[in-house]
Enzyme design. Structure first.
Site, short mmCIF file in Angstrom:
data_model
loop_
_atom_site.label_atom_id
_atom_site.label_comp_id
_atom_site.label_asym_id
_atom_site.label_seq_id
_atom_site.Cartn_x
_atom_site.Cartn_y
_atom_site.Cartn_z
N HIS A 207 -3.44 1.53 3.94
CA HIS A 207 -2.17 1.35 3.23
C HIS A 207 -0.98 1.42 4.17
O HIS A 207 0.02 0.72 3.99
CB HIS A 207 -2.03 2.39 2.12
CG HIS A 207 -2.83 2.03 0.90
ND1 HIS A 207 -3.58 2.92 0.20
CD2 HIS A 207 -2.98 0.84 0.27
CE1 HIS A 207 -4.17 2.32 -0.81
NE2 HIS A 207 -3.83 1.04 -0.78
N CYS A 517 -6.41 -10.04 -4.56
CA CYS A 517 -5.16 -9.39 -4.15
C CYS A 517 -5.31 -8.43 -2.98
O CYS A 517 -4.38 -7.73 -2.63
CB CYS A 517 -4.51 -8.69 -5.33
SG CYS A 517 -5.48 -7.31 -5.94
C1 PEP Z 1 -7.84 -3.44 -2.59
O1 PEP Z 1 -8.59 -2.46 -2.61
O2 PEP Z 1 -8.14 -4.53 -2.07
C2 PEP Z 1 -6.49 -3.37 -3.18
C3 PEP Z 1 -5.77 -4.44 -3.37
O3 PEP Z 1 -6.00 -2.15 -3.47
P1 PEP Z 1 -5.60 -1.06 -2.37
O4 PEP Z 1 -5.44 -1.75 -1.05
O5 PEP Z 1 -4.33 -0.44 -2.82
O6 PEP Z 1 -6.74 -0.09 -2.39
#
Ligand code: PEP
Ligand code: MG
Length: 603
Positions: A207, A517
Site C-alpha cells: 500500500h 482493480c
Molecule cells: C487488491 O488486493 O488487489 C486490492 C485492490 O486491494 P488492496 O491493494 O487494497 O489490498
C-alpha cells in the site's frame, strides 16, 4: 562509479563521478530527483531526529512523561482484561516495571534536555542502548528481555502521538529514507510533500508504494543496509526509473538524471478526449476507472478520461491516533467523493483493516496478520463500527451514485451477513425519516477460495472487483510487502492467469460487472493479458489512466486472445518473462519499450 545490488561501492577516480556511491534496488514508482536525505526510524510509529529549541525542552519532556503515563494505563487495562491468563499478566507487569525504571526514564529525559532532541529520538536511542546490553548477556532468560524492552519502546512511541504542527513541514527536496514505510506514515508524509522515498524493504503492490504512485512520488526499494549507508542531510539522487540511488552525486550524474527521458511506452503524444468512448481497434468498449485512496479530488482522474472511481479504499480514513472516523465525517467524505464522480459513481470499499492496525492491545501477536482478523472478518467482529460505516454509506447514497464493496470475502455467507446488516440499517434510517439510497453491493475477489466459489459469489453480489494484489499474494503464498520474496511475486504465473480467467469468464457469462482493480490493471505489460482473458473494466492509479487508455486504443481483442494462447503454452520456469516479452515484441513491435519497463515478476 560502480554499482552493486544493495552494497555500497565507492567509485575509483573516474571523472565527475568521483566519490559517488551507487546502490541498486528496485523501482516502485517512476521519476527522478536529486534531494537531501532524511532518515526515518521506528516500527509502527515512525519518526526522525529533530533538533528542538531551548524553550521547547520542558514541553518535550512533559510530552514524554505523558506518553509514559498513557502507556502504563494501557498496560494496566490490558493486564486486567487478560481473562486470567497468568503468562500474559506477567509479561505486562514486566513492561510496567520498565516504565517505572527511574534510570531508564531519566536517561531519556536527560537526552532530550541536554542534546535538545525530540522525545522520539531520545526514546529510540536510549532503548536501543539498553536493548543491546541485554542482547550481550549470556543468560538466555535475561537476554530475551530485550524483546520486552523494544515492545515498551514501541508503546511509548505510539503514545507520543502525532508530532506537533511544527513538524508538518519538510524541505521540498527531502528524500525520505527508511527501513520500511508504513502506509499511515506515507499518508502523514503526503501532507508534507517530500521529493522521493527510498526504503530497504517493500513490494510493488504494498500500500505504501501504491500511494507513492498515486502521489507521483519517485520511489525505490530493496536497498539493503540503506539506513547504515545514508547520513541525514546528505545529498542523494533517486532514479525511480532504473531503481537505484546515488549518494553524493556529482554534476554529471545530476545532469544526466535531470535530462533522462523514460516514456515507458512509445505511444506518441495522443491527447485523449475525457468524454470519449474508449474502444479497442476491433471496436470493443473498455471502461477505465480510477482508484482513489486518499480523500483527494477526483478532478484529475476525470480530466484524463476515467469513468468514475472503481475502488475507494476507505480504510485510509482510519487514523491510529483518532481511531475510526465518525458517521458524520464519513457521510461528508463519501458524499463529496461521490458527487465529484458524477453519474459513473464510486465503489467504496468498507474498511479493509487488520486487528493490529485497530488495536495493538487486542491484536495479541497475530503471527500472520495477512491471514488474520482483517477485512470483512474484522467488520464481523466489530459490528458496531461496520454499522456506523454502513449508515454513512446509505445516507451518502441517497443523492449520489455509490456502490459498496466488501473486502476479503471467501464465501457467499459473508455477503449475506453484510447484506443483512445493510438492509436492517436501511429500514431503521427510513423509518426514522432519514433519506437513504439503495446501493449496489459487490465484493473483492482476492482470496483464492472466492475464485473456486465464484458461481455462488456472483449469485450473491451485484458486481465483483478483482483484487490482483492479494490474489497473487494468496495464490502463490508470497507476501506482497516482503522484498525478499519479490522474485516469487509472479503476476503472470499460470495459476494467476487461470484464476483470473475463471472469474472473468463466469462473470461475463452471468452478465455481472467484473472490474480488475489491483495494480495489475495499471501496468501496460498486463493489459493485453487482461483483455485476452475477458476483462472489459479496469480501475487503476490516476497516473496510469492515460497510458493504459492510449494502449487499449492500439490493441485488438483478437490479437490479445492470440497472445494469451501463446502464453498459456509457456512453462512457469525462469524464462517465462523473457518469453512473454518476445511474444509481445513479435506481435506489437514498437508499441512496448522494454528497455525502461520493469520485469513482470516485480510488478
Ligand atoms: C487488491 O488486493 O488487489 C486490492 C485492490 O486491494 P488492496 O491493494 O487494497 O489490498
Ligand atoms: Mg486487497
Amino acid at each position: 562509479m560502480t554499482e552493486q545490488h544493495g552494497k555500497p561501492i565507492v567509485s575509483g577516480p573516474a571523472g565527475n563521478t568521483d566519490g559517488e556511491i551507487s546502490l541498486q534496488g528496485r523501482s516502485v514508482s517512476r521519476g527522478a530527483v536529486v534531494g537531501t536525505a532524511l532518515c526515518l526510524y521506528g516500527g509502527k510509529r515512525q519518526f526522525y531526529k529533530k533538533e528542538i529549541a531551548g524553550e521547547q525542552v520542558d514541553g518535550e519532556v512533559m510530552r514524554f512523561r505523558e506518553a509514559v503515563d498513557a502507556s502504563k494505563e494501557q498496560l494496566s487495562t490490558i493486564a486486567s482484561d487478560g481473562n486470567g491468563d497468568g503468562n500474559q499478566a506477567r509479561i505486562f507487569e514486566t513492561h510496567i516495571l520498565f516504565l517505572e525504571d527511574r534510570s531508564l526514564l531519566s536517561q531519556i529525559e536527560s537526552m532530550i534536555s541536554e542534546q535538545r532532541v525530540n522525545a522520539e529520538w531520545a526514546v529510540r536511542t536510549v532503548i536501543d542502548k539498553y536493548a543491546s546490553r541485554y542482547k550481550a548477556l549470556t543468560d538466555k532468560h535475561l537476554q530475551e528481555k530485550y524483546i520486552d524492552l523494544e515492545d515498551v519502546g514501541e508503546r511509548i512511541l505510539s503514545s507520543l502521538g502525532t508530532d506537533s504542527e511544527n513538524d508538518l513541514s519538510l524541505d521540498s527536496d527531502t528524500v525520505i529514507i527508511a527501513k520500511e514505510l508504513n502506509p499511515s506514515t506515507m499518508i502523514e508524509l503526503s501532507k508534507r510533500n517530500p521529493a522521493a522515498v527510498v526504503t530497504e524493504n517493500g513490494g510493488w503492490t504494498s500500500h505504501t508504494f501504491i500511494l507513492a504512485r498515486e502521489l507521483d512520488l519517485p520511489a525505490v526499494t530493496g536497498i539493503k543496509q540503506l539506513l547504515r549507508s545514508v547520513e541525514n542531510g546528505e545529498k542523494i539522487a533517486v532514479d525511480g526509473y532504473e531503481g537505484r540511488v546515488i549518494l553524493r552525486p556529482g554534476k554529471e550524474t545530476i545532469d544526466n538524471l535531470k535530462s533522462s527521458k523514460h516514456e515507458g511506452i512509445n505511444l506518441g503524444d495522443t491527447e485523449l478526449d475525457p468524454g470519449a468512448r474508449l474502444e479497442t481497434l476491433d471496436g470493443q468498449e473498455i471502461t477505465v476507472r480510477a482508484n482513489l485512496d486518499l480523500s483527494t479530488d477526483y478532478g484529475p482522474a476525470k480530466k484524463v478520461g476515467a469513468k468514475g472511481i472503481g475502488l475507494y479504499r476507505s480504510e485510509f480514513l482510519f487514523n491510529r491516533y483518532r481511531g475510526y472516523p465518525s458517521e458524520e465525517e464519513q457521510f461528508k467524505i463519501y458524499s463529496r467523493i461521490a458527487s465529484e464522480s458524477d453519474d459513473h459513481g464510486v465503489r467504496i470499499r468498507t474498511f479493509d483493516l487488520s486487528i493490529n492496525q485497530v488495536s495493538a492491545g487486542l491484536a495479541g501477536r497475530e503471527k500472520n496478520p495477512a491471514l488474520g482478523l482483517r477485512g470483512i472478518r474484522l467488520s464481523m467482529r466489530f459490528e458496531a463500527e461496520f454499522r456506523i460505516q454502513v449508515r454513512a454509506l446509505l445516507k451518502a447514497s441517497s443523492a449520489n451514485s455509490i456502490s459498496v464493496v466488501l473486502p476479503m470475502i471467501s464465501d457467499a455467507d459473508e455477503i449475506k451477513w453484510a447484506r443483512g446488516v445493510i438492509s436492517e440499517e436501511r429500514e431503521r434510517l427510513l423509518s426514522a425519516g432519514v433519506p437513504c439510497g439503495d446501493p449496489a453491493v459487490g465484493v473483492m475477489v482476492e482470496v483464492p477460495a472466492a475464485v473456486f466459489a465464484i458461481e455462488r459469489i456472483l449469485d450473491a453480489s451485484d458486481f465483483v472487483n478483482i483484487g490482483t494484489n492479494d490474489l497473487v499474494q494468496y495464490l502463490l503464498a508470497v507476501d506482497r510487502d516482503n522484498e525478499e520474496v519479490a522474485d516469487w511475486f509472479r503476476t503472470v504465473h499460470s495459476s494467476v492467469i487461470g484464476a483470473l480467467g475463471k472469474v472473468l469468464q463466469a462473470a461475463n457469462r452471468k452478465g455481472v460487472s467484473a472490474l480488475v482493480c489491483g495494480e495489475m490493471a495499471g501496468s501496460p505489460l498486463y493489459t493485453p493479458i487482461l483483455l485476452g482473458l475477458g476483462a472489459r473494466e479496469l480501475s487503476m492509479n490516476v497516473n496510469s489512466v492515460p497510458r493504459i487508455s492510449a494502449l487499449i486504443s492500439r490493441l485488438a481483442i483478437e490479437e490479445c486472445e492470440e497472445v494469451l494462447k501463446e502464453i498459456e503454452g509457456l512453462s512457469d520456469g525462469p524464462d517465462r518473462d523473457a518469453e512473454i516479452r518476445r511474444i509481445y515484441q513479435n506481435k506489437w513491435a514498437g508499441l512496448f519499450d522494454f528497455s525502461s519497463l520493469l520485469t513482470f515478476s516485480r510488478r
